[in-house]
Structures are given as structure tokens and as C-alpha cells.
Design an enzyme around this catalytic site. Structure first.
Site, short mmCIF file in Angstrom:
data_model
loop_
_atom_site.label_atom_id
_atom_site.label_comp_id
_atom_site.label_asym_id
_atom_site.label_seq_id
_atom_site.Cartn_x
_atom_site.Cartn_y
_atom_site.Cartn_z
N GLN A 1 -35.74 -8.85 -29.01
CA GLN A 1 -36.28 -7.55 -29.44
C GLN A 1 -35.36 -6.43 -28.96
O GLN A 1 -34.78 -6.49 -27.88
CB GLN A 1 -37.72 -7.35 -28.94
CG GLN A 1 -37.92 -7.60 -27.45
CD GLN A 1 -39.37 -7.35 -26.97
OE1 GLN A 1 -40.21 -6.85 -27.72
NE2 GLN A 1 -39.63 -7.69 -25.72
N LEU B 1 -36.09 -3.77 -27.75
CA LEU B 1 -36.54 -3.24 -26.47
C LEU B 1 -35.65 -3.76 -25.35
O LEU B 1 -35.18 -3.00 -24.49
CB LEU B 1 -38.00 -3.65 -26.23
CG LEU B 1 -38.56 -3.34 -24.86
CD1 LEU B 1 -38.54 -1.83 -24.60
CD2 LEU B 1 -39.98 -3.88 -24.73
N HIS C 1 -41.44 1.80 -26.13
CA HIS C 1 -40.23 1.13 -26.63
C HIS C 1 -39.14 2.15 -26.95
O HIS C 1 -37.98 2.00 -26.60
CB HIS C 1 -40.55 0.31 -27.89
CG HIS C 1 -41.37 -0.90 -27.63
ND1 HIS C 1 -41.60 -1.86 -28.59
CD2 HIS C 1 -42.01 -1.34 -26.53
CE1 HIS C 1 -42.36 -2.82 -28.09
NE2 HIS C 1 -42.63 -2.53 -26.84
N TYR D 1 -48.21 0.39 -18.27
CA TYR D 1 -47.11 0.76 -19.16
C TYR D 1 -46.36 2.00 -18.68
O TYR D 1 -45.18 2.15 -18.92
CB TYR D 1 -47.59 0.89 -20.62
CG TYR D 1 -47.55 -0.45 -21.28
CD1 TYR D 1 -46.36 -0.97 -21.78
CD2 TYR D 1 -48.67 -1.27 -21.33
CE1 TYR D 1 -46.28 -2.22 -22.34
CE2 TYR D 1 -48.62 -2.54 -21.88
CZ TYR D 1 -47.42 -3.01 -22.39
OH TYR D 1 -47.33 -4.27 -22.93
N GLN D 2 -47.06 2.87 -17.99
CA GLN D 2 -46.37 4.02 -17.43
C GLN D 2 -45.29 3.53 -16.46
O GLN D 2 -44.15 3.98 -16.48
CB GLN D 2 -47.34 4.95 -16.70
CG GLN D 2 -46.61 6.17 -16.10
CD GLN D 2 -47.57 7.18 -15.51
OE1 GLN D 2 -48.78 7.03 -15.59
NE2 GLN D 2 -47.01 8.20 -14.89
N HIS E 1 -51.80 -0.27 -26.90
CA HIS E 1 -52.19 -1.09 -25.75
C HIS E 1 -53.59 -0.76 -25.24
O HIS E 1 -54.02 -1.27 -24.21
CB HIS E 1 -51.17 -0.95 -24.62
CG HIS E 1 -49.84 -1.54 -24.98
ND1 HIS E 1 -49.69 -2.88 -25.24
CD2 HIS E 1 -48.62 -0.97 -25.15
CE1 HIS E 1 -48.43 -3.12 -25.55
NE2 HIS E 1 -47.76 -1.98 -25.51
N ASP F 1 -62.11 -4.96 -13.91
CA ASP F 1 -61.67 -4.81 -15.28
C ASP F 1 -60.81 -6.06 -15.54
O ASP F 1 -59.94 -6.38 -14.72
CB ASP F 1 -60.83 -3.54 -15.42
CG ASP F 1 -60.46 -3.25 -16.87
OD1 ASP F 1 -60.96 -2.27 -17.41
OD2 ASP F 1 -59.66 -4.03 -17.44
N ARG G 1 -52.43 -12.32 -20.88
CA ARG G 1 -51.01 -12.53 -21.06
C ARG G 1 -50.45 -12.96 -19.72
O ARG G 1 -50.92 -12.53 -18.67
CB ARG G 1 -50.36 -11.19 -21.47
CG ARG G 1 -48.87 -11.27 -21.64
CD ARG G 1 -48.27 -9.90 -22.01
NE ARG G 1 -46.82 -10.07 -22.16
CZ ARG G 1 -45.97 -9.08 -22.41
NH1 ARG G 1 -46.42 -7.85 -22.56
NH2 ARG G 1 -44.69 -9.31 -22.52
N HIS H 1 -65.77 -5.45 -20.91
CA HIS H 1 -65.68 -4.31 -19.99
C HIS H 1 -67.05 -3.90 -19.44
O HIS H 1 -68.07 -4.21 -20.03
CB HIS H 1 -65.03 -3.12 -20.71
CG HIS H 1 -63.64 -3.40 -21.16
ND1 HIS H 1 -63.36 -4.03 -22.35
CD2 HIS H 1 -62.44 -3.18 -20.55
CE1 HIS H 1 -62.04 -4.17 -22.47
NE2 HIS H 1 -61.46 -3.67 -21.39
N GLU I 1 -68.30 -17.09 11.67
CA GLU I 1 -69.49 -17.56 10.95
C GLU I 1 -70.67 -16.63 11.14
O GLU I 1 -71.82 -17.07 11.13
CB GLU I 1 -69.84 -19.00 11.34
CG GLU I 1 -68.73 -19.96 10.92
CD GLU I 1 -69.11 -21.43 11.02
OE1 GLU I 1 -69.91 -21.75 11.90
OE2 GLU I 1 -68.57 -22.22 10.23
#
Lengths: 753, 753
Positions: A153, A155, A209, A282-283, A435, A455, A460, A486, A686
Site C-alpha cells: 500500500q 501508505l 494516510h 490513529y492520532q 475508523h 471498550d 485486528r 459498546h 488471601e
């Protein structure tokens, strides 16, 4: 040697003084000719300063030593530039990826250590790339919407060029004109063209990208001093407009509104608070090209004032990102986010160092840099190393924070409520690009970096080739993105916006109010009106520290208003072992799925119950701590224990549980819950400490369009009242309300006493 | 103050010199009159030495400070001696338990700090116990086979007295004769009688419960100088014989062979190697009374030479116990063992300190003491603190070790194979008393303290009242003890010995050989002939370090010989996420159980496959590491993915997986498997390293009554041969064997090349 360095330093200092009397520009901009190298990330002055400090800046010295050992071993092992063949995780992919890092580091070592073996190594490998690249067709693997040449790719091709530009800059002066021409004409220029002009569907848009693509083209442009490439990087491919309806592999629009280029990519995805619309995972990925190209622009084109662009949003975004991590530094897995990614990742070393150096020298950043235990081998890394060495580090205190979403901060946001060890992440943002998940008004809850209510994150196994080539698995769409995955309301077993990106991407939730002034009562409230047409959901979440409870507890009020009768499912994705319930449940002999679509097909039903009291309670134990959910129920409510993992033919999903509250035949309704973290259990001593809930009762004492009032009574009978303002909440507004013949007066968005 | 201490010291030294010229007795025995106090654990000389060193022994000083803060807070909070009411985990239980620790510590503080407030506190609380105890009937909760008075079971009453004897000893001289008489006549003597004479089913046997009882009676006897109690402790209740057929709550025989008393309790459960027949979890629990009473006997009755008893087995047992822990110090959960119990538990602080002081001053123990970060506040703790302070600590290196089981070391054993980070625990022991599991020739496998293949452990949440009062859950019997819950062969869906304790307790497996001389090839081999009458199982397990593989791998050869056709189930309880298989499997839409009894009722079937090749492979990922199982299969074999958790109406079981190899209609058969640990995955770098198996093929090249030969071929085609001797294996024996026209000659129990 040391003396020689000192002399250089004096020499450069004099030049700098001659050229400019402005201290700022001496330290932070390249006042010397554009033809000087290095200039992009390392600068000539920086190199001089670094050389002068070597041996005297512990964290920098240590990083340098590690990298030197790593690159020396690579040089020893020899160069391999294989013919591209594989997807992510396969040999050729991994090798070319490895090579880009090695080239960049070897370039730095050449500059810092002045040892020609590193320059020669970079040159030799680049020449092999030149040899190979000019023969390459498109990558043989066809899965991408924009195939690269070295990688499957574009990217990854862009990743390569972002790093390799830096290596080229470092050895630029080491090469002859002829060598440079060869590399630029046969490798770098065609490479930049392929990922841009030849791949507009990849390059000409607002997307992480494209940011990589822009940075790649721009950085090689800066090194080559190629204005056309620089402009293409900043503003996109000139005069090119794409079809605004086309979509990419992930279902995102290719170029909905025709914007493109690096500046547009800063403009669009970042809110004024620095929140990145795809979320922190992703940030983190996007930060590197944003910041490294910005650093290059700052150094080579200081007149652009890139770090001041959009009110300084790039540096703000680093602060936002650091705040989007839990107590361990792990990013909250909003949208498609792989759990475990944290601020220890190398992109965040870049972010922290750049933020420190080009920002306000926040001493809190130094403590994170210390935890990261390494710095960039450049001017900003030097600044951090000196700051740490000079004892300037202070703790980085994360507080409650509200981050707006959207280019103008008007598309909802993410609120993080924090008190002591409890963190609540409440998402009322826009869709989050391709996303994004269908998770309006969802939340997750943490204690000291451990998940209380999780969450799920993505489905993946990034870069694990055996799992679908390391790419998104089909369960990401069928499970992870669905609403039922969610901690929010699913109506009639359908996902928000019917799970359709075209619809979801047009809407966002809206803040009702956020209040963090009183550290003992942190509240966020937001409304969603579009996820289910005809239904409004107003969720008010609070973290309350009250002396009647051991730790801060969560209060959750979800007010649903609809124009028709619906079935509502409200899951709690707890992690750990069931300790106790106050309701009787049955466990089936055989496990069947809860439904057949919208994520329900992935849930087995492990237990069923009819709620029989006003408050239903579940206690569980996870990693040595007890938790109790108390939720208001009525006798028509069902309670389901579910387990993820049905219809999972390749064991892609984790076998994790939820308790689900199901309310049928309801139109307007109110879900009210509290989650307490309490006590502890150690398998060594315990001993079970405070293993029982301290909450006796949750009770709705008022619920109108304007106000909802919840009474919280603890085991000793102490009762507190929480009143939230449902409409037109504001900090200033005064309220006067009579409940059960008692007057309540307050100003602000909520009342608690 | 300091000068005063010095004077004391001189004074005592002189006395000691007058009384004896033997240094040994000066430091380690009480050469002074029996009437001197303290004498039991703290000794008068010890106190003097401690006071002299205070402020100068960091780990001791730190422990003292912690305990002082803890007890000061308790004194501040006031005394509560509630009327007994609850099971474990309930308030009165927890409070009385807390009190025993507090009393013991307050006693120590009084002696060390010479502050009367501690003595007064102990006295006041003891007087409240005196007041209460004389009014008490049996504890109102009736679940125990031997009810206590303060607690629901005599066991906990005994715990109380073991600690409180020490407190009483510490304030003995602070009390008046009258006060002592009151306490002894109304509290201690009746207390000792209740747990012994009144509860013979608890006291008069060989069992960890009885050890606590013996120690309790003996320790208060030593303090009170009551010979009758001391004798009762050492030899059991005089002239009492119990019914040898009766059973306790756990299904163990009450007193099979009539033995009783502390010495019998040392004699029976410990093998000459120091292995405790119930396994490390119960050994840890039992160690405290064994060692603390032994220390008391050593101090007050040195002539008994208790630490030399049975060839010094008490001190040997500490070494065995430390070796029965993984890299993190967690004990292997053999038999009924709760996971997470480790050598950080306070009983092991006692064990390590006593072992150091009364043993050979092994410097390795000091490094464990350092990790424990605290010491006993007595003579042995002082010795450890001084050892650490003087820089004597060295790493405690765990090596491969074979620990025999049985009073004479002739009832099988436990072998631990270790190399680099890999540890394999192979159990071929006797039944393990009533806490034993039906798990002949089972094993578990670890990498650096993380489980690769797990042993489930027990089904119990110790001291968590909500889970069955913190006691054994019914799933302990129906699941955790059953054979199918373990990594060994189940024949015809029945457990070993039909799951009957009466049968199992008569048998044990037999060692074939153990070999750890070559650190690269660690092997243990053992045979079980009684678990299934008519069937013999010979299992040979090896940890092999071979240059063809990244890490040491496990080789497992299970040779089954039967007089009839059977169905064999052979599970692998892996933990983590399935990454890849080399066989196709189907996952059912609905989950049904694998069977309806003997543990099978707790397993859901999540996937089914027909093995189609000679080698079936499963790779998984757990906590950032890859693992691959390769097992020899034929096309008639079935492979099942199972998940624990069926028929679990109270969510007592963990939802964990296994791959199960099922071989039907087989008489004699061979199971051959390898497990590789390989590579790594980091969610921070997102890079997957060496994620594929390096094993190309496992192949049986010979299998006779005498020899089994397995060829192991790696991906590069390099083949190695492992030949194990199945009968009459010995280190010395010479072997000469022809396989495929090639001669193999070696001496010893196995061949590998």
C-alpha cells in the site's frame, strides 16, 4: 577531539550572532543558507550543540549508545533490499520497514559521531534502492485501494520516504552531485510522484494516510529544495478534483469535500482542542508525519510559522493525546484502537520532545520523557535531555478534560472524568472517520490503568500475518464497530445509524454540559438525537467522591425519549469473575446466540434472569479489586449474562463477558446505574477487604423534561441527592425546584448534596 | 537509653559466659532458666541483641517501623472482641483473625521497644478474650467437621493460639501471678483442650489441620511450662485411637493409621527431600506452625534437636518449597492450590528467616528476604537483616530438581525441569492427601513466570465470603480435581482411580528416570500403572535447548499400553488467543457440553476437526509471546477446542480454553508432542517477531517396549533424534540400538543428537 568541538561551537556561535541577534531564531530556525545540510530535522547548529554536550547528557547518551549498537549490528549483518512480494508481516514488508528505520538512524549517527561508515552505509543502501526502484511495477499484492511499489500500500511507501528523507538530508553533503542526481531522478522524485500524482485516491484527501503522503512528498521536497514538491505537500496536487462519492477500503469517503494537502489535513481532523477525529490510536499513528514534517518546515521554512498554524493546534494535539491515555500511559481504545498502544511508542517520543522544544517547555513533559527513557537524536531531544539533566522534570498531572471534536470544535467531543484512581472516558463525538464505531454516548471506566468496564477496541492483530495478514478482520465490522459491542443503548437490536457510515458521518452528539470545577463531582452530559431517528438519548455521567464510599463512584443517568415503543439493550462489559448478584439467574445447558445480526450473532447467552427488585446488583472481582454495579430495574426487565465469541470461526474474538439489561416495550425510559470500585483481594495474604457494595439504594425521585433527580443511599442510610439539568444547562443558570415538598435551590448544571 | 542497653548487653554476656562456654548455645539456645521470658520465639538474648542493633539494620528497622505504625493505629482504634458469629470473610471471623496478628505484633513491640503501652494493650485484649471465652459454646456455624469456639472451625482457633502464645510469652513478665493464673485457667488451658481433647477428629491425625493444632497446644505449653500440653503436642492425645475409616469434610481419611502429634506430622507428610505430600500451596500454609513451633522447641527444649529431626527435613522442606515456585515466586498450583500464592506470603518470611538462621546461612536466601522486603522481628530476622546489611546476599538460583514424595521418598515425586526461562512441572506423586487431584503424570509449563500450559488449580475463592463462604466450591470436586481438567490422559471419559480417594490414596506413580546433568537436555520419565487398571502410562518429558530453535522447547512422549481398546482424551490447556492451526476446524453455532460427568459436563465444545496430517499444529499468543504445539496425529484422531464453563450455575469457573486430542478405538498408543515458545509481540511497537514455529516435523522412528525414538526436524531440515529408555532406565546402562540400518550407541537413560 573535545577541543575541536569547542572550537566549532565558538565558530558557529559567532556566525549566528552575526546573522541574527534574535535568540529565538538562533536556537530554533535555520538562519543559514537553504543549501546547508543537515537542515530538516537535525540542523547544522543542532549537530554542533549535540557534539559539544555528548557524554554529559545521560538520557541522550544512552539513546545514542543503544542506537549505535543497533545500527552497528545492522551494518555487520549487511544490506538486503529484496524484491517486494509480501503483505504486512511477510519478509519483504518487514525488511523494507526495517530498512527505513535503519537508514534514518544511520544518518543521525553519521552526523553526530562524524564516522563515515554510517554515511557510506546509507549511500550504499540508497543506491540499491535506486537500482531496484526504477525496475518496479506496482506491488504484486492487490488488496489495497492504492498500491505502493515497495509495499502493498502507498501508505507504507510514504512511511518509507518520511524516514528516508531524513537519512538523505544527513548524508547530502557526503554525496557527490552525480550521486545526488542519480538518487533524486531515479528514486526520490519518481517515488514522490507515485504516492501523489499516480495515487490521488490515496494522496488527495483528508485522512491519516494522506498526511503520511503529504509529509513524505514535502520532506523530500525540503531536502531537495524542490518548491513544486513542497507546494504539492502543503496544498495537494494542483488542479485535481476527485469524485466526492468514492470510498476507500475501510468504507470512508475518498474525498467528500475536495480538500487536500498537509494544511487541509491539519485543518480538518483536529478540533481546536487538538482532538483528532479518528481517536488517539490513529492520532498516535498520524502524529509522526504531522510533527516531523512540521519540524522540517519550521527549520527550512520558518516563515510558514507552522507550529502557530490554526492557533497552535499541532502542539495542543500532543497535550490532548497525552490526556487520552490511562494511568499506565495506554491510549483509550476509542474507535479502531488496538489495546496496549501507549505513550511509550516511538511516535510519542517524537511528540513529547517536539512539544517540549517547540512549545512552552512544560516540565511535565520531561517526566514522560524520563519514563520513555529515550529521546530523539536531534535538537529537540537535546533540549529534553538537558531539561532532565538540569532537574526540571515535574509530574505530568492528568486532570478531567473535555475535548471538543470537529474542525471548529462544534461536533461533540470526548470527556474524560478523573478523580483519584478512577477515570471515565465518555464519548459524544462525531463519527471518527472510517475508523469510527457506532458507539454514541458510550463510555469506558478505568481504575489505575486497569479496565473496570471495557471498550472492546478493534478486531485486528496489527502486523500478525497469520491473522488475516495483520489487517482488519471481518469481525471488526460485524462485531467491534456495532453498537451492541459498546457500553451504550442499542434500540431494537440495530446499531446507531443502522451501522451506515454515510449516515453516521453526517451527525455528532451534542454537549449538554461539562463540569470539573469541583474536584469531588466531575460531570459530563451529552445528547444524541440522530442515532435512532425519533429517539433522543441524553446521558449524564458523573464521578463522585463522597465520604460515604471508599473510592469515587460512577453515576450514570441515561434518559431515553422516543416517539414509539422500543426494545432497549444496555450492556455492561465488565471484566473478571462474578462474585455476587442480588437476583437469581438461570444458566442454560447449551449456549445459543442472542441474535443473528448487528453484532448480536457474536454473543452467547450464558445466563438469564428476571429483575425482581428495584435495584439489581452485580459484584465482580478483577485483578485484585472488587466492583459493584447497581442499576435501577423494574420487574419487566430482563438481565442477560452474555459472552463474546459466537460465530467466530477463526477464534478472532476474546471470550469476554457482559451483563445486559434488556427493557422491552418501553417508549420513554430512564436507565440509572452506579459503579463502585471497592476493596481488594490479594492471593498472597488471601484477605478480602471491603468486598461488599456500600450502596443501599438508587432511587429516581424526579424525572421531568428539565430535571432528573437521583437519590443515592449508602449502607448506613445516608442519602445524597444528585439533580441534573436536562435542558439548557449552564454554569450560571439559577434553579429552584420542589421535590417531595422540599425546596432545592442552586446555580449551575447540577446539584449534589 | 543507649547506654542502658549496652549495660544490659554486657550483663547478659557475662551471664552467658558463666553459664556456658559453648558459643553455639549462647546464640541459639536458651541457657537460662525455663522461667525466663520471652523464650519462645523472641529470646531474652535475642531481644538484647536486637535492641543493640536498632537503627543500624535497615530491613529490620523498616519492618519494625511498618509494624509499629500498624499497631499504633490499632491501639488508637480500640479493642473489639466480638461474639463469634460468621464464616470466613464475615466480620467476626475477620476481626478475631486480625486480633491474633495484632496481639503477636504488639507483644514483639513491647519487647523490642520497651514501651508498656504495648504490653497493656495485649493484656487488655487478652482479658477481654478471657471474659468472652469462658462463656462460649461451640461456634454457631455448623459446616465444619470440627467446630471451634472463636471461629467456625478448630483450625482457625488453632491459628489464633499459635500467634497468641507468642504474645503471651512477650508480656508474661509484665503480668502478675494472678493475671497469669486467670488467663491460663480460663482461656489458654481450656482453649488448648478444646482444639485437642474435645476435637480429636481434628487434632489426632496426620494433616495440616492437626499440625496447627499440635503447634498451638505445644506453644502455649512451652510458654506455660506445661509438660502435659507439650507431650500432647509432640505425641498426640495419650491413649486415644480413632476410627481409621472416618472421613473429614474434604473426603480425606480422619486417621488412617492412627498416627498423631507434631513428630508424626513431620514424619508422614514430608519426603526425605522435603516435599510435602499436599503440595506447595498447603505446605506454605503448614510451614508456619511447623517452623514456629520448631523454633520454640529449639529455644525452650534444645535437647530435642528438632531441626535435626528426620535428617533435617524441616529445613530441607523450605528449600523444596522455594524450588516449587515459578520465576515470579508464585507456587505451582499442584493439587488444591490457589494461584498467586507466592513466597511473598508472610509464612515464607518465617520460613526464609528461620532457614537462614537455623540452617547453613545460605546467601541465596538473603536475596529472597530482600525481595520479601521484611523480616521476622526476632532472632532469626536479626540474623537475616545483618546478613543483608553486610552484603552477603547472592541470587537464589533455581535449577532442575527432582523431589521424591512419601515418608520414605518411595511414592513417586515431582520433577521440575528448568532451562533459561522455561519451567516444566511434572507430577508423578502420590495422591496428595485429601487435597490431591486425579492428575497422574500431569504437567504444567511456564515461561518466565507466565503459564504456557496451565494447571487449573482449585475452584475456590479463599476467604471471599460471597463465593461459598470462601470455602471449596462444588466445582472443585466436579471439575478441578477431575482428570480431564489436567494436561494428562483421560481414558474412556473417567478420571484416574474412578475419582475415588480410597483407591487413589493407595497408589503412586513411579519414577523411570530423572536426568539434569546436561543443562541443555533435562528429562524426567515416570510410569503410572494403577490409575486405569489394565493400562500403563509411561510419560517422558524433556526440555531441550537446541541451536535450531530460538528457546528451549518441550518434548513430551506419552506411551500408553493397555489390555483393551479405549478412548483416550489428551487436552492442552493453553492460555491466550488462537493464532493459527494447520488443520481445518468447524465451530458450532450453539455450544453443547462434551459429556455429562467426570468434569466433561463443564466443557463446552467450541470447535471440532479431523486431524488430516501426521503433525497437527496450533499456535497461540499469550501476554506478548508466541507458542506452538505440534502433536503427532493420525487421520482417525479428532481435535476439539473446548472451553471451561458449562454447568456452572454461579460463575465459579474461569472461561479458559483447551485443544483436546481425542483418539478412539486405540489399545496401545503413543502421544508425542512438542511445545515451542517463540518470538514476541508488542502492542507498542506492533511488531511480531518470530511468530512462526521452527518445527517442521515430529516423527516416531522406533517404538518398542524398551525404546521410543522421536525424530525432530526443524524448518531448515536439520533433524535430531531423541531416544528414551522405557524400561530399567539407569544412568550407567549402555545401549546399542539399530534404527533404519544405523547404529546408535550410548550410555544413560536417553540419547539425543
Amino acid at each position: 577531539m573535545y577541543k575541536k568541538l569547542k572550537n566549532y561551537l565558538v565558530f558557529f556561535s559567532i556566525i549566528c550572532l552575526v546573522v541574527s541577534c534574535n535568540d529565538e531564531s538562533v536556537t530554533k530556525t535555520d538562519s543559514i543558507s537553504q543549501s546547508q545540510h543537515p537542515k530538516l530535522i537535525l540542523t547544522a547548529q543542532g549537530v554542533t550543540a549535540i557534539r559539544a554536550q555528548l557524554g554529559n547528557i545521560p538520557i541522550f547518551d544512552k539513546t545514542l549508545e543503544t542506537i549505535k549498537a543497533e545500527i552497528d549490528a545492522e551494518i555487520e549483518a549487511g544490506i538486503d533490499v529484496p524484491v517486494p512480494k509480501d503483505y504486512s508481516g511477510g519478509y519483504t514488508h518487514v525488511k523494507h520497514k526495517r530498512n527505513w528505520f535503519v537508514l534514518q538512524k544511520a544518518g543521525l549517527l553519521y552526523q553526530i559521531l562524524e564516522d563515515e561508515k554510517y554515511a557510506k552505509y546509507v549511500k550504499d543502501m540508497l543506491m540499491q534502492y535506486e537500482e531496484l526502484y526504477k525496475t518496479l511495477p506496482l506491488h504484486p499484492r492487490t488488496r489495497s485501494y492504492a498500491r505502493g511499489k515497495l509495499f502493498w500500500q502507498c501508505l507504507n511507501d510514504s512511511n518509507w520516504l518520511v524516514y528516508v528523507s531524513q537519512a538523505y538530508d544527513c548524508i547530502y553533503n557526503y554525496l557527490s552531485d552525480e550521486e545526488r542526481n542519480k538518487l533524486e531522478n531515479n528514486l526520490f522524485k519518481p517515488f514522490a510522484d507515485h504516492i501523489s500524482i499516480d495515487s490521488p485516491q490515496f494522496y488527495q484527501r483528508v485522512h491519516n494516510h494522506s498526511t503520511w503522503g503529504n509529509a513524505a512528498v514535502g520532506m523530500i521536497g525540503l531536502v531537495m529544495d524542490d518548491q513544486e514538491l513542497i507546494d504539492r505537500a502543503l496544498y495537494g496536487i494542483k488542479d485535481l478534483k476527485l469524485d466526492t462519492k468514492e470510498k476507500d477500503d475501510d468504507g470512508g469517503f475518498l474525498n467528500k469535500d475536495g480538500k487536500a494537502g498537509f494544511l487541509a489535513n491539519i485543518e480538518e481532523p483536529f478540533s481546536p482542542d487538538g482532538y483528532y477525529n479518528e481517536g488517539p490510536y490513529y492520532q498516535r499513528y498520524a502524529m509522526y508525519p504531522f510533527l516531523i514534517f512540521a519540524e522540517g518546515l519550521h527549520n527550512v521554512r520558518p516563515e510558514l510559522k507552522i507550529f502557530e498554524y490554526k492557533d497552535g493546534v499541532l502542539l495542543k494535539s500532543i497535550n490532548a493525546l497525552l490526556n487520552l491515555s490511562d494511568a499506565d500511559g495506554d491510549f483509550f481504545p476509542l474507535n479502531d484502537g488496538q489495546k496496549g498502544m501507549s505513550y511509550y511508542t516511538s511516535a510519542l517520543v517524537t511528540a513529547v520532545d517536539i512539544s517540549y522544544h517547540f512549545g512552552t517547555q512544560d516540565p511535565g513533559l520531561l517526566s514522560i520523557a524520563k519514563e520513555q527513557d529515550r529521546v530523539l537524536l536531534d535538537d529537540s531531544g537535546l533540549a529534553v535531555a538537558l531539561g532532565i539533566k538540569n532537574g526540571k522534570a515535574e509530574p505530568f498531572n492528568k486532570k478531567s478534560i473535555n475535548l471538543s471534536d470537529g474542525p471548529n470544535g462544534e461536533q461533540g467531543g470526548v470527556a474524560i472524568l478523573r478523580h483519584e484512581d478512577i477515570e471515565l472516558v465518555f464519548k459524544y463525538a462525531a463519527q471518527g472517520s472510517s475508523h469510527g464505531h457506532y458507539d454514541k454516548l458510550s463510555y469506558s471506566l478505568y481504575e489505575k490503568g486497569e479496565e473496570i468496564l471495557q471498550d472492546y477496541g478493534l478486531s485486528r492483530f496489527v502486523n500478525i500475518e497469520q491473522k488475516g495478514g495483520g489487517n482488519y478482520l471481518k469481525e471488526n465490522k460485524t462485531w467491534a464497530k456495532q453498537t451492541i459491542a459498546h457500553n451504550t443503548v442499542t434500540q431494537n437490536e440495530t446499531s446507531h445509524f443502522n451501522g451506515k457510515y454515510e449516515i453516521g458521518s453526517q451527525h455528532h452528539s451534542v454537549l449538554n454540559y461539562f463540569s470539573s470545577e469541583n474536584k469531588n463531582i466531575q460531570v459530563a452530559s451529552a445528547k444524541e438525537s440522530n442515532a435512532y431517528p425519533g429517539t433522543e438519548m441524553l446521558r449524564t455521567m458523573a464521578i463522585i467522591k463522597d465520604e460515604d464510599f471508599e473510592k469515587p463512584y460512577m453515576l450514570d443517568i441515561m434518559k431515553v425519549t422516543s416517539n414509539k415503543v422500543n426494545k432497549y439493550d444496555f450492556p455492561y462489559y465488565f471484566l473478571g469473575q462474578v462474585i455476587q448478584t442480588n437476583f437469581d439467574y438461570k444458566t442454560p445447558k447449551t449456549l445459543t446466540t442472542l441474535g443473528d445480526k448487528n453484532g448480536y450473532q457474536h454473543l452467547f447467552v450464558e445466563g438469564t434472569a428476571k429483575a425482581f427488585s428495584d435495584n439489581s446488583k452485580l459484584s465482580w472481582l478483577n485483578k485484585g479489586k472488587f466492583y459493584t454495579l447497581t442499576t435501577l430495574t423494574n420487574t419487566n426487565d430482563e438481565l442477560l449474562f452474555t459472552r463474546i465469541g459466537a460465530n467466530d470461526p477463526e477464534f478472532n474474538l476474546r471470550r469476554e463477558a457482559a451483563l445486559m439489561l434488556r427493557r422491552k416495550n418501553a417508549k420513554n425510559t430512564l436507565f440509572v446505574s452506579a459503579i463502585e470500585a471497592h476493596g481488594s483481594y490479594s492471593p498472597i495474604t488471601e484477605s478480602a477487604v471491603n468486598s461488599n457494595s456500600s450502596l443501599k439504594e438508587l432511587k429516581v425521585v424526579l424525572d421531568t423534561e428539565t430535571y432528573t433527580a437521583i437519590q443515592i443511599t449508602n449502607l448506613n442510610g445516608n442519602a445524597k441527592l444528585f439533580i441534573t439539568v436536562n435542558t439548557e444547562a449552564s454554569k450560571e443558570a439559577k434553579h429552584n425546584l420542589k421535590i417531595n415538598h422540599k425546596n432545592y435551590e442552586w446555580s449551575g448544571s447540577y446539584y449534589f448534596k
